[in-house]
Design an enzyme around this catalytic site. Structure first.
Site, PDB file in Angstrom:
ATOM      1  CG  PHE A  49     -31.619 -92.369 -10.071  1.00  0.00           C
ATOM      2  CD1 PHE A  49     -30.390 -93.029 -10.044  1.00  0.00           C
ATOM      3  CD2 PHE A  49     -31.840 -91.427 -11.072  1.00  0.00           C
ATOM      4  CE1 PHE A  49     -29.415 -92.756 -10.989  1.00  0.00           C
ATOM      5  CE2 PHE A  49     -30.873 -91.152 -12.020  1.00  0.00           C
ATOM      6  CZ  PHE A  49     -29.653 -91.808 -11.976  1.00  0.00           C
ATOM      7  CB  ILE A  50     -30.933 -87.945  -8.217  1.00  0.00           C
ATOM      8  CG1 ILE A  50     -31.109 -88.225  -9.723  1.00  0.00           C
ATOM      9  CG2 ILE A  50     -29.912 -86.820  -7.993  1.00  0.00           C
ATOM     10  CD1 ILE A  50     -31.753 -87.092 -10.517  1.00  0.00           C
ATOM     11  N   GLY A  76     -39.145 -94.693  -4.414  1.00  0.00           N
ATOM     12  CA  GLY A  76     -37.804 -95.072  -3.951  1.00  0.00           C
ATOM     13  C   GLY A  76     -37.838 -96.291  -3.052  1.00  0.00           C
ATOM     14  CE1 TYR A 134     -41.027 -84.242 -12.991  1.00  0.00           C
ATOM     15  CE2 TYR A 134     -40.146 -83.617 -15.136  1.00  0.00           C
ATOM     16  CZ  TYR A 134     -39.947 -83.985 -13.820  1.00  0.00           C
ATOM     17  OH  TYR A 134     -38.652 -84.089 -13.319  1.00  0.00           O
ATOM     18  CB  VAL A 152     -34.849 -93.392 -22.626  1.00  0.00           C
ATOM     19  CG1 VAL A 152     -33.732 -92.405 -22.386  1.00  0.00           C
ATOM     20  CG2 VAL A 152     -34.571 -94.185 -23.887  1.00  0.00           C
ATOM     21  NE  ARG A 186     -35.291 -86.165 -24.177  1.00  0.00           N
ATOM     22  CZ  ARG A 186     -36.000 -85.752 -25.229  1.00  0.00           C
ATOM     23  NH1 ARG A 186     -35.415 -85.082 -26.198  1.00  0.00           N
ATOM     24  NH2 ARG A 186     -37.299 -85.994 -25.313  1.00  0.00           N
TER      25      ARG A 186
HETATM   26  N1  LIG Z   1     -33.782 -88.399 -13.365  1.00  0.00           N
HETATM   27  C1  LIG Z   1     -33.787 -87.342 -14.149  1.00  0.00           C
HETATM   28  O1  LIG Z   1     -33.355 -87.391 -15.301  1.00  0.00           O
HETATM   29  C2  LIG Z   1     -34.323 -86.017 -13.665  1.00  0.00           C
HETATM   30  C3  LIG Z   1     -34.322 -84.931 -14.551  1.00  0.00           C
HETATM   31  C4  LIG Z   1     -34.803 -83.709 -14.117  1.00  0.00           C
HETATM   32  C5  LIG Z   1     -35.230 -83.557 -12.815  1.00  0.00           C
HETATM   33  N2  LIG Z   1     -35.234 -84.621 -11.973  1.00  0.00           N
HETATM   34  C6  LIG Z   1     -35.702 -84.412 -10.600  1.00  0.00           C
HETATM   35  O2  LIG Z   1     -34.762 -85.005  -9.716  1.00  0.00           O
HETATM   36  C7  LIG Z   1     -35.419 -85.449  -8.540  1.00  0.00           C
HETATM   37  C8  LIG Z   1     -35.047 -86.886  -8.253  1.00  0.00           C
HETATM   38  O3  LIG Z   1     -35.492 -87.691  -9.344  1.00  0.00           O
HETATM   39  P1  LIG Z   1     -35.071 -89.206  -9.536  1.00  0.00           P
HETATM   40  O4  LIG Z   1     -34.789 -89.395 -10.958  1.00  0.00           O
HETATM   41  O5  LIG Z   1     -34.064 -89.567  -8.524  1.00  0.00           O
HETATM   42  O6  LIG Z   1     -36.457 -89.946  -9.261  1.00  0.00           O
HETATM   43  P2  LIG Z   1     -36.865 -91.003  -8.127  1.00  0.00           P
HETATM   44  O7  LIG Z   1     -38.309 -91.300  -8.359  1.00  0.00           O
HETATM   45  O8  LIG Z   1     -35.910 -92.116  -8.098  1.00  0.00           O
HETATM   46  O9  LIG Z   1     -36.703 -90.140  -6.805  1.00  0.00           O
HETATM   47  C9  LIG Z   1     -37.724 -89.335  -6.268  1.00  0.00           C
HETATM   48  C10 LIG Z   1     -37.948 -89.780  -4.833  1.00  0.00           C
HETATM   49  O10 LIG Z   1     -38.943 -88.926  -4.256  1.00  0.00           O
HETATM   50  C11 LIG Z   1     -39.764 -89.758  -3.437  1.00  0.00           C
HETATM   51  N3  LIG Z   1     -41.061 -89.091  -3.255  1.00  0.00           N
HETATM   52  C12 LIG Z   1     -42.046 -88.916  -4.170  1.00  0.00           C
HETATM   53  N4  LIG Z   1     -43.081 -88.297  -3.596  1.00  0.00           N
HETATM   54  C13 LIG Z   1     -42.743 -88.074  -2.303  1.00  0.00           C
HETATM   55  C14 LIG Z   1     -43.408 -87.475  -1.208  1.00  0.00           C
HETATM   56  N5  LIG Z   1     -44.653 -86.985  -1.301  1.00  0.00           N
HETATM   57  N6  LIG Z   1     -42.763 -87.416  -0.029  1.00  0.00           N
HETATM   58  C15 LIG Z   1     -41.508 -87.923   0.117  1.00  0.00           C
HETATM   59  N7  LIG Z   1     -40.841 -88.512  -0.887  1.00  0.00           N
HETATM   60  C16 LIG Z   1     -41.454 -88.574  -2.087  1.00  0.00           C
HETATM   61  C17 LIG Z   1     -39.877 -91.073  -4.175  1.00  0.00           C
HETATM   62  O11 LIG Z   1     -40.259 -92.142  -3.335  1.00  0.00           O
HETATM   63  C18 LIG Z   1     -38.476 -91.232  -4.728  1.00  0.00           C
HETATM   64  O12 LIG Z   1     -37.663 -91.959  -3.843  1.00  0.00           O
HETATM   65  C19 LIG Z   1     -36.912 -85.200  -8.780  1.00  0.00           C
HETATM   66  O13 LIG Z   1     -37.242 -83.992  -8.160  1.00  0.00           O
HETATM   67  C20 LIG Z   1     -37.024 -85.082 -10.280  1.00  0.00           C
HETATM   68  O14 LIG Z   1     -38.110 -84.261 -10.669  1.00  0.00           O
HETATM   69  C21 LIG Z   1     -34.793 -85.863 -12.370  1.00  0.00           C
END
Ligand SMILES: NC(=O)c1ccc[n+]([C@@H]2O[C@H](COP(=O)([O-])OP(=O)(O)OC[C@H]3O[C@@H](n4cnc5c(N)ncnc54)[C@H](O)[C@@H]3O)[C@@H](O)[C@H]2O)c1
Length: 329
Positions: free
Chosen positions: A24-25, A49, A156, A200, A224
């Protein structure tokens, strides 16, 4: 979003690696970097992803389907990069309560691998996706400031915090510059709604589009600092561009506004034409914090960050995106 208005030609031709680039991000960071003319490599094991997240802008992006636990693949993907945006992680609090060892392996060892690959490649700066979950429930209610002691409540949160400390250590011990964008509840288009552990807003969108009453854990008065994804992208780009050495500094990334889950529910129910529906309430979940609100002064002062998109604007865009794109499982 017109990213050149905010970031000019700084990234033009700059080799960048986005870990978790199919997520996503990560996919939004890739999209911005492509628009800014960077040379982008994305690595993702597709556990959460999908490369389809890059449809429409990812043709010129080198897509590496591999894990950050594979040090050889990571070394190849990192070679010659100036900036690394480290987004890859397993991302759910409740799932981490069920699978703590897996979370430590991927999120902590994976991050150490990213740092080692970046060090070997002579990367200019690694920008790491931290999480507001690091704060846990501080004894005093109010905005979370980076100087507060971290009191993580879930596996986490611990893994994300360990990654922050590793960023700091690698900066201090090996001279690899790093920065941490500590995200507060990021939401927006392409956030996965079909996962059992969906965040959420994505979960509410899925329930409402399926004509069902969403499930709220607790009384719904937990709050939040919901942050539209473009604000997170902006903070990442600012952190990469900063002229000062950042040395593993942490920056809250949010809007600085508190929205309760009940308020979010009402707003989304109106937008989906479900104003009469009542949510279902279940007991609170282990590891969840009660309130999460950011003080964003440090990010403003050092990185020049301002939220580009308000919660209301972002929510409207997100609701529209799910209406057009969400395929219900
Ligand atoms: N979405 C939020 O609100 C939020 C808040 C705080 C922190 N984060 C952090 O932001 C980052 C991105 O989160 P997101 O919300 O986009 O989630 P997401 O699950 O959409 O993205 C994470 C990506 O990492 C990939 N991934 C997981 N394990 C992997 C591995 N071993 N090797 C390679 N790729 C791997 C997944 O396939 C996925 O595409 C993460 O580090 C998450 O902890 C997100």
């Amino acid at each position: 979003m017109d990213w050149t208005t905010h970031h000019g030609d700084f990234f033009k031709g700059a080799p960048c690696l986005v870990t978790g680039g199919a997520g996503f991000i990560g996919s939004h960071i890739v999209e911005a970097l492509v628009q800014l003319g960077a040379e982008v490599t994305a690595i993702d094991d597709l556990s959460g992803g999908d490369w389809a997240n890059l449809d429409g802008f990812g043709d010129g992006v080198e897509q590496v389907t591999d894990s950050i636990l594979n040090t050889d693949a990571l070394a190849t993907a990192t070679a010659g990069r100036r900036f690394v945006f480290h987004q890859a992680a397993l991302g759910s609090v409740p799932r981490s309560v069920k699978e703590p060892v897996l979370y430590h392996r991927v999120n902590v060892m994976g991050t150490v691998n990213v740092l080692e690959a970046a060090r070997a490649a002579g990367v200019e700066r690694v920008v790491y996706a931290g999480s507001s979950s690091a704060y846990g429930d501080p004894p005093v209610d109010g905005p979370k400031v980076e100087t507060m002691i971290a009191r993580p409540l879930s596996p986490y949160a611990v893994t994300k915090l360990a990654g922050e400390y590793d960023m700091r250590a690698w900066s201090h011990c090996y001279g690899l510059d790093t920065a941490i964008t500590r995200y507060f509840n990021i939401f927006g288009p392409r956030q996965n709604a079909n996962s059992a552990y969906a965040a959420v807003i994505a979960a509410f969108a899925k329930a409402m589009m399926g004509g069902q009453a969403p499930l709220i854990f607790g009384d719904g008065e937990q709050s939040r600092d919901f942050t539209f994804v473009h604000n997170a992208v902006h903070a990442n780009l600012l952190a990469a561009r900063c002229r000062e050495k950042l040395g593993g500094e942490v920056f809250n990334v949010a809007c600085g506004d508190r929205v309760s889950v009940n308020t979010l529910f009402k707003s989304m129910a109106e937008q989906y034409g479900m104003g009469d529906v009542q949510p279902q309430y279940d007991p609170p979940r282990a590891g969840d914090v009660r309130h999460s609100l950011a003080d964003i002064s440090k990010c403003r002062e050092i990185l020049g960050y301002e939220p580009l998109v308000s919660f209301e604007q972002g929510l409207a865009q997100t609701v529209d995106w799910y209406k057009d794109n969400l395929v219900l499982d």
